[in-house]
Design an enzyme around this catalytic site. Structure first.
Site, PDB file in Angstrom:
ATOM      1  N   THR A 261       0.857  -1.186   0.000  1.00  0.00           N
ATOM      2  CA  THR A 261       0.000   0.000   0.000  1.00  0.00           C
ATOM      3  C   THR A 261       0.893   1.236   0.000  1.00  0.00           C
ATOM      4  OG1 THR A 261      -0.152   0.421   2.387  1.00  0.00           O
ATOM      5  CG2 THR A 261      -1.543  -1.338   1.498  1.00  0.00           C
ATOM      6  N   CYS A 262       0.274   2.411   0.044  1.00  0.00           N
ATOM      7  CA  CYS A 262       1.084   3.634   0.024  1.00  0.00           C
ATOM      8  C   CYS A 262       1.888   3.802   1.305  1.00  0.00           C
ATOM      9  CB  CYS A 262       0.193   4.853  -0.197  1.00  0.00           C
ATOM     10  SG  CYS A 262      -1.033   5.140   1.097  1.00  0.00           S
TER      11      CYS A 262
ATOM     12  N   GLN B 283      -7.579  -3.873   1.218  1.00  0.00           N
ATOM     13  CA  GLN B 283      -6.239  -4.194   0.723  1.00  0.00           C
ATOM     14  C   GLN B 283      -5.766  -5.552   1.241  1.00  0.00           C
ATOM     15  OE1 GLN B 283      -4.629  -0.531   2.175  1.00  0.00           O
ATOM     16  NE2 GLN B 283      -4.608   0.449   0.171  1.00  0.00           N
TER      17      GLN B 283
ATOM     18  N   GLY C 209      -5.089  11.685 -11.899  1.00  0.00           N
ATOM     19  CA  GLY C 209      -5.361  10.272 -11.616  1.00  0.00           C
ATOM     20  C   GLY C 209      -6.854  10.053 -11.504  1.00  0.00           C
TER      21      GLY C 209
ATOM     22  N   GLY D  80      -8.212   6.832 -10.303  1.00  0.00           N
ATOM     23  CA  GLY D  80      -8.430   5.565  -9.609  1.00  0.00           C
ATOM     24  C   GLY D  80      -9.255   5.736  -8.348  1.00  0.00           C
ATOM     25  N   ARG D  81      -9.185   4.726  -7.489  1.00  0.00           N
ATOM     26  CA  ARG D  81     -10.000   4.730  -6.275  1.00  0.00           C
ATOM     27  C   ARG D  81      -9.631   5.880  -5.346  1.00  0.00           C
ATOM     28  NH1 ARG D  81     -11.028  -0.246  -1.990  1.00  0.00           N
ATOM     29  NH2 ARG D  81     -12.323   0.952  -0.566  1.00  0.00           N
ATOM     30  N   MET D  82      -8.337   6.142  -5.196  1.00  0.00           N
ATOM     31  CA  MET D  82      -7.912   7.222  -4.308  1.00  0.00           C
ATOM     32  C   MET D  82      -8.407   8.570  -4.820  1.00  0.00           C
ATOM     33  SD  MET D  82      -6.196   5.891  -1.758  1.00  0.00           S
ATOM     34  CE  MET D  82      -4.888   6.893  -1.081  1.00  0.00           C
TER      35      MET D  82
END
Length: 436
Positions: free
Chosen positions: A49-50, A120, A198, A200-202
Site C-alpha cells: 500500500t502507500c 487491501q 489520476g 483511480g479509487r484514491m
C-alpha cells in the site's frame, strides 16, 4: 514451520525508501514466484500500500526464512542490505499473527481505523490464492484477519467517521491554506482552482472529500480520458472538466491546488516541468502516490509548496486522541482472535497422530468386517452388508471422538505433547512408523 512477516511501514521508513519497495499489482505475480523460489519459503503473500510493504510467509526455519525475504527486498528495491535493514521490521510466530490482525483492523494505520486497509488485506488474500502462493496456514490466517477487521469495525466505534489517506490529504490542504491566511483552522476550498491527477479509487475518494469541503469545480487529468469521464459522471453536482495527461502542463499553470494519485512508477511532475510553466502564482502540490508522483526537487521553486504522504501526520495527529481511546477496546477483540488462531494452529500438531490412529483403526475395521461377512455366507443380502458396514464405521467414529476432541482442544504445547505421546504409546503408532 514458522509464520514470519518482514516489511516497512510509515513507522519505520520515510516515503523515499517505501516507494522503492512498493510492488505494483502487475509485479505481484512475478514477486510471489521469486519468493516461492526460496526453498525455505513454503507459503507467501504480499501486502503493498502507500504506507507499507509487508511480506508474510510460512517458513521452514524462521531465521533463514526472514533472511530470504530480506534478500529479495534488497534485490527488488536496489537498496544495499546495510542501508535497507535498519528500516525493516520483522515479526515471528505470535507477533506476526498479531501484527496482521492489527493491520487488518486499522490499528497500525497512519489514520487509526481507516477502512481502506481492510480491502487491501482482502486483495492480498485473493492474489495469494490466485497465484497459488498461499496454502492452508496463510489462507486461514488471512481469512481470520479479514474477519477480525470486520468485527472491530462492527463492534466498536473505531471506524465511525474514520478519516482516510484521501480525506487527510484534503484536510492538509485546508490547513496549509488556512495557515497562509493566518488561521489555525480548516478553511473552505471553495475559492481554490483544484486539479486532480489520476482517476483511480484514491482520486474518487479525493473528489468525494473535496466536494464536502466546499469545492464545486475541478479539473481531472488522467492518461486514459475515458476513465476520467466515467469518474466525473459519478459526481453530477460538481463541475468536472476532464483532460488527458498530454494537457497536464497547461492545467497545472491555471491551478492553485494540485492533488496527485496515479500508479506511475516514476515522477510525472518535476522542477524542470514547473520551471517551463513560468508560474506567477502560489501553487500547492499534495501527492498521495507511492511511488511519489511529484519529484522532491519541485520544492526548490519559489512559488511551490509540495507535500507527500509523510506530511499527513500533521493532520492525523489532530484527530488521534479520541481514536486512541477507542483503539483499546478494539485491541482486546484482536487479542481474542489471535488466541483463537494460535489454538487452531497448535492443534495441527496433532493431525499426523490423529490420521495415523484413524488409518490403523480403519484397517482393523475392514479386516474384521471382511471376516464377519465371510462367515455370514451368500444369504447375507447387499442391504444387510451395508447396515453392518455402517455399524462398524459408527463404532470406530465413537471410539475416536473423545481422544480426537481432546487432542484438538485448547491446551499448552507441553500438555498436547504429553497427550500425543500417550496416544502413540497406547496404540503403538510411533513404533509402527519406526518399523516402516
Amino acid at each position: 514451520m514458522h509464520i514470519v512477516v518482514v516489511g516497512v511501514s510509515h513507522r519505520t521508513a520515510p516515503v523515499e525508501v517505501r516507494e522503492k519497495l512498493s510492488i505494483p499489482d502487475h509485479s505481484i505475480t512475478e514477486s510471489l514466484k521469486a519468493l516461492k523460489a526460496f526453498s525455505e519459503v513454503l507459503e507467501v503473500s504480499i501486502l503493498s500500500t502507500c504506507n507499507r510493504l509487508e511480506i508474510y510467509a510460512l517458513a521452514k526455519d524462521k531465521n533463514t526464512g526472514i533472511s530470504s525475504i530480506k534478500e529479495f527486498l534488497s534485490e527488488y528495491s536496489g537498496i544495499i542490505f546495510e542501508d535497507l535493514d535498519p528500516h525493516l521490521f520483522c515479526f515471528r510466530q505470535e507477533e506476526a499473527v498479531l501484527h496482521l490482525m492489527k493491520v487488518s483492523a486499522g490499528l497500525d494505520s497512519l489514520v487509526l481505523g481507516e477502512g481502506q486497509i481492510l480491502s487491501q488485506v482482502k486483495k492480498m488474500m485473493r492474489l495469494g490464492q490466485e497465484n497459488q502462493s498461499t496454502g492452508p496456514i496463510l489462507n486461514r490466517l488471512l481469512t481470520q484477519s479479514v474477519s477480525t477487521g470486520k468485527k472491530v469495525r462492527s463492534e466498536t466505534n473505531l471506524g465511525t467517521g474514520a478519516v482516510s489517506i484521501s480525506s487527510a490529504a484534503v484536510e492538509l490542504a485546508q490547513l496549509k491554506i488556512g495557515q497562509e491566511k493566518g488561521f489555525d483552522t480548516l478553511v473552505s476550498l471553495e475559492s481554490e482552482n483544484v486539479l486532480v491527477v489520476g482517476a483511480g479509487r484514491m482520486s474518487r475518494l479525493l473528489i468525494t472529500h473535496l466536494k464536502s469541503k466546499g469545492c464545486h469545480k475541478l479539473i481531472l487529468v488522467n492518461r486514459n480520458i475515458d476513465r476520467a469521464l466515467n469518474l466525473a459522471q459519478d459526481f453530477p453536482d460538481l463541475k468536472i472538466v476532464c483532460r488527458g495527461l498530454n494537457e497536464l502542463d497547461e492545467n497545472i499553470s491555471i491551478s492553485s491546488l494540485v492533488f496527485t494519485s496515479t500508479a506511475s512508477e516514476v515522477p510525472i511532475i518535476d522542477l524542470a516541468k514547473i520551471e517551463k510553466l513560468n508560474l506567477n502564482n502560489k501553487l500547492k502540490f499534495i501527492d498521495i502516490g507511492v511511488p511519489r508522483n511529484i519529484s522532491n526537487d519541485v520544492k526548490q521553486h519559489e512559488f511551490v509548496k509540495s507535500f507527500d504522504v509523510d506530511d499527513l501526520q500533521e493532520v492525523v495527529s489532530r484527530n488521534q486522541e479520541f481514536r486512541q481511546k477507542i483503539a483499546k477496546e478494539a485491541e482486546s477483540l484482536v487479542e481474542e482472535e489471535r488466541i483463537i488462531f494460535l489454538e487452531w494452529w497448535a492443534s495441527l500438531e496433532a493431525v499426523p497422530v490423529i490420521n495415523k490412529l484413524r488409518s490403523d483403526l480403519e484397517l482393523i475395521r475392514k479386516e474384521e468386517l471382511q471376516k464377519a461377512l465371510s462367515r455370514m455366507g451368500p444369504d447375507f443380502s447387499a442391504r444387510e452388508r451395508k447396515v453392518v458396514e455402517a455399524l462398524t464405521k459408527g463404532i470406530i467414529n465413537k471410539i475416536l471422538h473423545t481422544p480426537v476432541t481432546k487432542l484438538r482442544s485448547p491446551q499448552s504445547r507441553e500438555e498436547r505433547q504429553v497427550s500425543l505421546k500417550i496416544v502413540e504409546k497406547l496404540f503403538s503408532l510411533a513404533e509402527e512408523d519406526k518399523n516402516n
